[in-house]
Enzyme design. Structure first.
Site: not given
Ligand code: BGC
Ligand code: NOJ
Length: 812
Positions: A485
């Site tokens: 993400d």
């Molecule tokens: C986090 C990710 C997460 C995302 C969700 C980010 O700030 O680092 O792990 O999946 O937010 O929107």
């Molecule tokens: C947490 C999110 O829920 C997931 O969708 C994503 O793939 C991982 N973070 C990595 O960014």
């Protein structure tokens, strides 16, 4: 250092001190009514949706961290204490909390009075039941006062913590049975048809429904005036903050025990039966619910039913090996966490506030991978729900709200890995059940039935979305981000307050993802197999031809010499390459491309995994990238916003460790696959709980990487795709019982010295008793005997009507 121990026979983790490094929580509820509960009784309750139908309040960001919950106070002369230690924090003479599967218990004592508390959500009712037994172990009689306490949330948890100008005037309650039953009915009059109830199965000596009256305007739950005074005020809340508290004066002779049952429930009434009389809510259903749990034997049998339910679920995949830690994770905790992630997606944990994300499209699809075997019917429904939020071009809302099942337009779409995860989840469901009929279900797009297609039609849209959204190197376009993400290659956010992910265009024509290429090869093939099963060989052929193009692009433009490139940015510069200043190698394409089979024949796979071992491995797991970013790279986005070693910037992201472990099994490396498995496995790191900090019975999203100050520290426990992927890894690849469309395949890949093991697997209505002999080798079945007959290959041939299969397999 440990703060407890596993009790495998009881299927429980036993916490022996309330002072764990972080709250160690459990989840109660299996279907629609849920509670989160910590080892010190913190937490909250909701019905279906942690944002829209929150029953009790919890303050995230609180100080101390975990100090609102559903509490019992015991006043014994001048001493006030809680069985879970918080919130009063009186030093207890003894304390033990047991987290079991869907229930938790406490056994504590102070000054020769002991309290035993059991809390759980019964199988088929929307309530949480707490049974508390007080025992007098003194030589003289004791007069103690028991107080209960819950703070109501005004339903919408988001609005509840923001809209004070309204909310401080809306709270309404009713009290009946002399105070034994307290109803929370805010907004019932106008727009709601539901209320909450908190009742006890005994007469009470007082009650409170107003927080200020109970606590005193200047106190927190750690020093309520009513408890200090030994007397509730009997105030009826009107606005402000409604609560429910019961006061019960308890006299106990030496050795005597008394038990009380408290039930916290949620009731919905039909529009024409909302009222008993003018302004008085219809309590019929609540009364029936309270009556059902009014005696100890019915509570005990409801608990027994819950335990049987779990025993049944856990009998579907059960391993006996010489390795106790593997057995306990596979047979109990990993599957339990898969159920919780299936239920919650990423919505409500101690780190997900329940008001932010609802159900994630990619998250829930992946959660299915570790859940389909447990309750296939629920998985089936989930697949339809998720697919219903897809758009006609194959893209999808990134998240949806569980109550309404509608996509969240705040975040929208544009995460280009999302569509392919739908193929992954559906294929896993069909391999488990053989139920091809799901592919013919008519499923709407964006919840609009007028533009419905079959589920197979949806999968085709998913497939075609990737096939038709490719960049200059023939690799899939990344969109807002792919699985990572934080890799926001089209966003260019320069100002605080902007969302890294939704800023900028949803997709540029250039930035590409090698990770999605890996996914396309893996799930494109699974899509082709589904087409074949439906008899559409032409579609299968077309799909394979598209897959081949992306395979080739991954092996050429996607290859950096010693490992797979991660992506190309919006300027067509490489991300995750030796040419980069920072972030030269990323874990995701190494794991996913190899597990998809890319570069295995060409020798690239071996190289990629060697590079992972050389550059990303640590004693606590495999880091997501190296070197970590030390500056903010505008063209990369959020990934470079985290301090080095945390989260996506060089943390050990537990979710993709199993990808690498699976990739190692693809190459037959049992030693290395298992080494990776162990490094992040909770049972294996229980001994370093003071470093790891999060619960030793479940996975966390991340463990801080070697660049971080707190190297080895876990964060964001419970709601992570790690649960499902690890279960897939250990059960299907390392232990090697993999469901194919034709039946179970047996192909373990275990470390040297792992020893013989046996697995019971219930699959498509039959029970498979599988015993595996390890003859020294790590992988490669040399003999497979099914019901006395030797068979060739790895797949146990399915025979109509056969209910028991005895399978003997030999590795090496
Ligand atoms: C986090 C990710 C997460 C995302 C969700 C980010 O700030 O680092 O792990 O999946 O937010 O929107
Ligand atoms: C947490 C999110 O829920 C997931 O969708 C994503 O793939 C991982 N973070 C990595 O960014």
């Amino acid at each position: 250092m440990k703060y407890g121990f596993f009790d495998d026979n009881a299927l429980e983790y036993v916490i022996t001190t309330p002072k764990t490094p972080l709250p160690w929580i459990n989840y109660l509820g299996n279907k629609e009514f849920f509670s989160l509960i910590s080892n010190t009784c913190g937490g909250y309750t909701f019905y279906k949706d942690a944002k829209l139908l929150r029953l009790t309040r919890y303050r995230y960001n609180n100080v101390p961290y975990d100090n609102n919950g559903k509490y019992f106070y015991i006043k014994d002369e001048d001493t006030i204490w809680n069985p879970g230690w918080q919130p009063v924090k009186t030093q207890l003479d003894s304390y033990e909390c047991r987290h079991g599967l869907g229930y938790s218990t406490w056994k504590s004592s102070k000054n020769d009075v002991s309290a035993e508390v059991l809390t759980f959500v019964p199988m088929d009712d929307n309530c949480e039941v707490s049974k508390i037994t007080l025992t007098n172990n003194k030589k003289s009689s004791a007069k103690i006062t028991l107080f209960s306490y819950v703070e109501w949330c005004l339903w919408n948890a988001d609005d509840d913590m923001k809209n004070f100008q309204r909310n401080l005037s809306t709270g309404e309650v009713e009290v009946t049975d002399g105070g034994s039953v307290i109803y929370h009915k805010t907004e019932y009059r106008e727009r709601r048809n539901h209320y909450a109830v908190y009742g006890v199965n005994s007469k009470v000596d007082g009650f409170d429904t107003s927080r200020d009256a109970f606590l005193g305007a200047y106190n927190g739950p750690d020093s309520p005036d009513a408890v200090k005074n030994g007397k509730c005020t009997g105030e009826l809340a009107s606005g402000w903050s409604p609560i429910a508290s019961h006061q019960i004066d308890v006299s106990l002779e030496p050795g005597e025990s008394k038990t009380f049952i408290f039930t916290l429930g949620y009731i919905e009434n039909p529009e024409d039966a909302k009222w008993e009389s003018y302004g008085v809510i219809n309590k019929e259903k609540a009364k029936a619910m309270l009556a059902k749990y009014a005696d100890v034997s019915s509570v005990d049998s409801a608990l027994a039913e819950l335990k049987d339910y779990w025993k049944g679920l856990l009998s579907i995949y059960h391993v006996s090996s010489s390795n106790e830690k593997v057995d306990r994770m596979v047979n109990i905790w990993n599957q339990y966490q898969c159920m919780v992630t299936f239920n919650m997606s990423r919505s409500a944990s101690y780190y997900e506030s329940g008001i932010g994300r609802g159900m994630g499209f990619r998250d829930s699809c992946q959660d299915l991978l570790g859940f389909v075997h447990l309750i296939p019917d629920r998985a089936r429904q989930r697949i339809i729900d998720i697919a219903s939020t897809q758009f006609q071009d194959g893209s999808a809302y990134h998240q949806y709200q569980p109550l309404t099942k509608k996509g969240n337009s705040d975040i929208g779409s544009g995460f280009n890995d999302d569509p392919l995860w739908l193929i992954a989840g559906t294929s896993a469901y069909i391999r488990e059940t053989g139920d091809l009929s799901i592919l013919n279900e008519m499923v709407p797009f964006d919840n609009d039935m007028s533009v419905a297609k079959t589920l197979m039609g949806h999968l085709k849209c998913s497939f075609d979305f990737t096939a038709t959204h490719k960049g200059p190197h023939g690799l899939p376009l990344i969109g807002r981000a792919d699985w990572n993400d934080c890799l926001n290659l089209n966003c260019f956010s320069e100002h605080p307050g902007e969302s890294f992910q939704t800023f900028g265009p949803s997709e540029g024509p250039v930035a590409e993802s090698v990770f999605i290429a890996g996914m396309f090869v893996k799930y494109g093939e699974e899509y082709a197999e589904l087409a074949e099963l439906l008899g559409d060989n032409a579609e299968a052929e077309r799909a394979r031809a598209e897959v081949k193009k992306v395979y080739d692009a991954a092996c050429t433009a996607g290859w950096d010499g010693e490992w797979f490139v991660r992506a190309y940015d919006a300027n067509s510069n490489k991300v995750g390459s030796k040419e980069c200043e920072e972030g030269q190698i990323f874990i995701e394409p190494q794991g996913f491309c190899v597990l998809a089979g890319i570069g295995v024949e060409e020798g690239l796979a071996e190289k990629a995994l060697k590079s992972v071992e050389e550059k990303l491995d640590t004693k606590y797991g495999v880091m997501i990238l190296q070197p970590a970013y030390t500056k903010y790279h505008l063209e990369l986005g959020e990934v470079s916003s985290y301090p080095p070693g945390y989260k996506e910037n060089g943390g050990i992201f537990c979710h993709n460790n199993p990808w690498v472990s699976i990739a190692e099994t693809v190459l037959g490396h049992g030693n290395r696959a298992f080494e990776i498995y162990k490094k992040t496995c909770p049972a294996y790191i229980e001994e370093i709980s003071e470093i790891h900090c999060t619960e030793p019975y479940v996975y966390s999203q991340m463990v801080a990487g070697k660049d971080a100050k707190f190297f080895g520290q876990g964060k964001n426990s419970w709601l992570t795709g790690t649960a499902a992927w690890t279960f897939v890894n250990i059960s299907q690849y390392i232990l090697g019982v993999y469901p194919t469309h034709k039946g179970l395949s047996i192909n373990p890949c275990v470390p040297e010295g792992f020893g013989d093991f046996s697995i019971t697997r219930k699959y498509r209505g039959a029970t498979y008793n599988i015993s595996v002999k390890q003859n020294g080798a790590q992988k490669g079945i040399t003999k497979l005997v099914v019901n006395g007959k030797e068979v060739s290959g790895n797949v146990i041939p399915y025979e109509e009507g056969v209910k028991e299969y005895t399978v003997e397999a030999q590795i090496g």
